[in-house]
Design an enzyme around this catalytic site. Structure first.
Site, short mmCIF file in Angstrom:
data_model
loop_
_atom_site.label_atom_id
_atom_site.label_comp_id
_atom_site.label_asym_id
_atom_site.label_seq_id
_atom_site.Cartn_x
_atom_site.Cartn_y
_atom_site.Cartn_z
N THR A 33 0.67 -1.35 0.26
CA THR A 33 -0.24 0.30 -0.23
C THR A 33 0.83 0.85 0.26
O THR A 33 0.20 2.37 -0.48
CB THR A 33 -0.93 0.03 1.09
OG1 THR A 33 -0.41 -0.52 2.85
CG2 THR A 33 -2.04 -1.63 1.52
N VAL A 56 -3.51 5.20 -0.91
CA VAL A 56 -4.60 4.87 -0.40
C VAL A 56 -4.39 3.50 -0.45
O VAL A 56 -5.62 2.43 -1.00
CB VAL A 56 -5.68 5.30 -1.78
CG1 VAL A 56 -6.73 4.92 -1.05
CG2 VAL A 56 -5.05 6.37 -2.19
N HIS A 57 -4.38 3.03 0.85
CA HIS A 57 -4.61 1.67 1.63
C HIS A 57 -5.82 0.71 1.42
O HIS A 57 -5.55 -0.83 0.70
CB HIS A 57 -4.20 1.68 2.88
CG HIS A 57 -3.12 2.18 3.36
ND1 HIS A 57 -1.28 1.88 3.48
CD2 HIS A 57 -3.12 3.22 4.52
CE1 HIS A 57 -1.24 3.18 4.00
NE2 HIS A 57 -2.01 3.92 4.50
N ASP A 58 -6.48 1.12 2.06
CA ASP A 58 -8.03 0.32 1.59
C ASP A 58 -8.39 -0.18 0.32
O ASP A 58 -8.91 -1.33 -0.09
CB ASP A 58 -9.36 0.71 2.50
CG ASP A 58 -9.01 0.45 4.19
OD1 ASP A 58 -7.61 0.12 4.22
OD2 ASP A 58 -9.44 1.69 4.65
#
Ligand SMILES: [Ca+2]
Length: 337
Positions: free
Chosen positions: A216, A262-264
């Protein structure tokens, strides 16, 4: 605000209704377990905008902010996306055995970076998130869980109904990091927030894909992507642009370019276009002992007992292009009065 509304006759009848409604669709049936959360918001909007996914429901978990704010935010995101049909179910208000430490420094006091979305138009469903996860996985074949917050709800579901571990098609989660941490040097926020829950999930025998900081931190979206998003003139893309374009969070010295991880959204992008990501099989174990290693995800890559696919790389430009294309193809929703 959180009083039960529309009487749901029984959960099973309601699930049946949904199945009939979606009969024939080849989309992946997906439960997103979430703590919105700025990057959660982008992930959910991307899922809603993608026909490859059938978002069955959003279950909420305390994390970036507490309950009931995460539930409130999930409902607001559904409103924004014009999805009043997607149930939002209240889950855990705190980690299994630790106090909640939220992340308002990144996500703002409201959890959505001060977006100031209108209040939710409806209340959450009057079914508990844990029961919903258990019943949905038992009843529907091929359900994928996408936990993008602390793993408390998933652990509670597995504890209540260990049989679901082999019914779950996959658990595609955002959490951990083999080489790095963010909340501490050793640990990533979601795992550190509830390491006992993470240990239950990774030890459950379910098939897991782990999108940790290793990948991520390469999924960085910045000002140029925000310009492209805004140019599409859709509400969803505009919201994503506002969540990305927050220069006080840019750390080019760490991420190699201006922007935010924008990890998720990586989890959702990986379900839609797996080819954007590279993963290796390995065994992940969670450090649950208090101390400076608490919440660390330890990986052994050549393990004879692998329990996870560990995602390591992303085609950043492809990831950005997917987000821009999908959010940019959503309706230009009318502003709410
Ligand atoms: Ca999250």
């Amino acid at each position: 605000l959180f009083a039960p509304i529309a009487p749901v006759t029984t959960l099973r009848a309601w699930l049946q209704w949904r199945e009939i409604r979606y009969d024939g669709a080849m989309a992946i049936p997906l439960i997103i377990d979430t703590d919105p959360g700025t990057d959660d918001a982008i992930a959910i909007l991307l899922a809603f905008a993608s026909p490859e996914l059938e978002v069955l429901g959003l279950t909420t978990v305390a994390g970036n902010v507490g309950q009931p704010a995460v539930t409130d935010n999930a409902l607001r995101i559904c409103d924004l996306a014009g999805r009043p049909d997607v149930p939002v179910l209240i889950g855990a208000a705190a980690p299994l055995s630790r106090p909640l430490r939220s992340a308002t420094g990144i996500h703002g006091i409201d959890g959505l970076g001060g977006l100031d979305l209108p209040p939710p138009s409806r209340a959450p469903a009057c079914v508990d998130a844990i029961e919903y996860i258990v019943e949905t996985v038992r009843y529907r074949d091929g359900v994928v869980l996408a936990p993008i917050g602390p793993l408390t709800n998933i652990a509670l579901a597995l504890r209540r109904a260990p049989d679901i571990a082999r019914r779950i098609a996959r658990i595609e989660l955002m959490g951990g990091g083999i080489a790095t941490g963010n909340v501490t040097r050793a640990a990533e926020f979601n795992i550190h927030a509830d390491p006992e829950a993470a240990a239950i999930v990774f030890g459950s025998g379910a098939a897991i894909t782990m999108y940790g900081l290793d990948v991520t931190h390469k999924a960085i979206l910045g000002p140029g992507d925000a310009v492209a998003l805004r140019a599409t003139r859709t509400a969803a893309a505009d919201i994503a642009a506002r969540l990305i374009d927050r220069p006080h969070l840019f750390r080019p010295e760490r991420y190699g370019r201006p922007g935010v991880p924008v990890h998720d959204a990586c989890v959702v992008a990986g379900l839609i276009q797996p080819g954007l990501f590279d993963a290796r099989s390995g065994r992940v174990d969670i450090v649950t002992d208090d101390g400076d290693q608490l919440g660390r995800t330890r990986a052994v890559f050549e393990s004879s007992a692998p329990n996870s696919r560990i995602v390591e790389n992303v085609d950043r430009d492809g990831f950005a292009a997917l987000l821009i294309e999908r959010l940019g193809a959503t309706p230009r929703w009318p502003a709410r009065g």
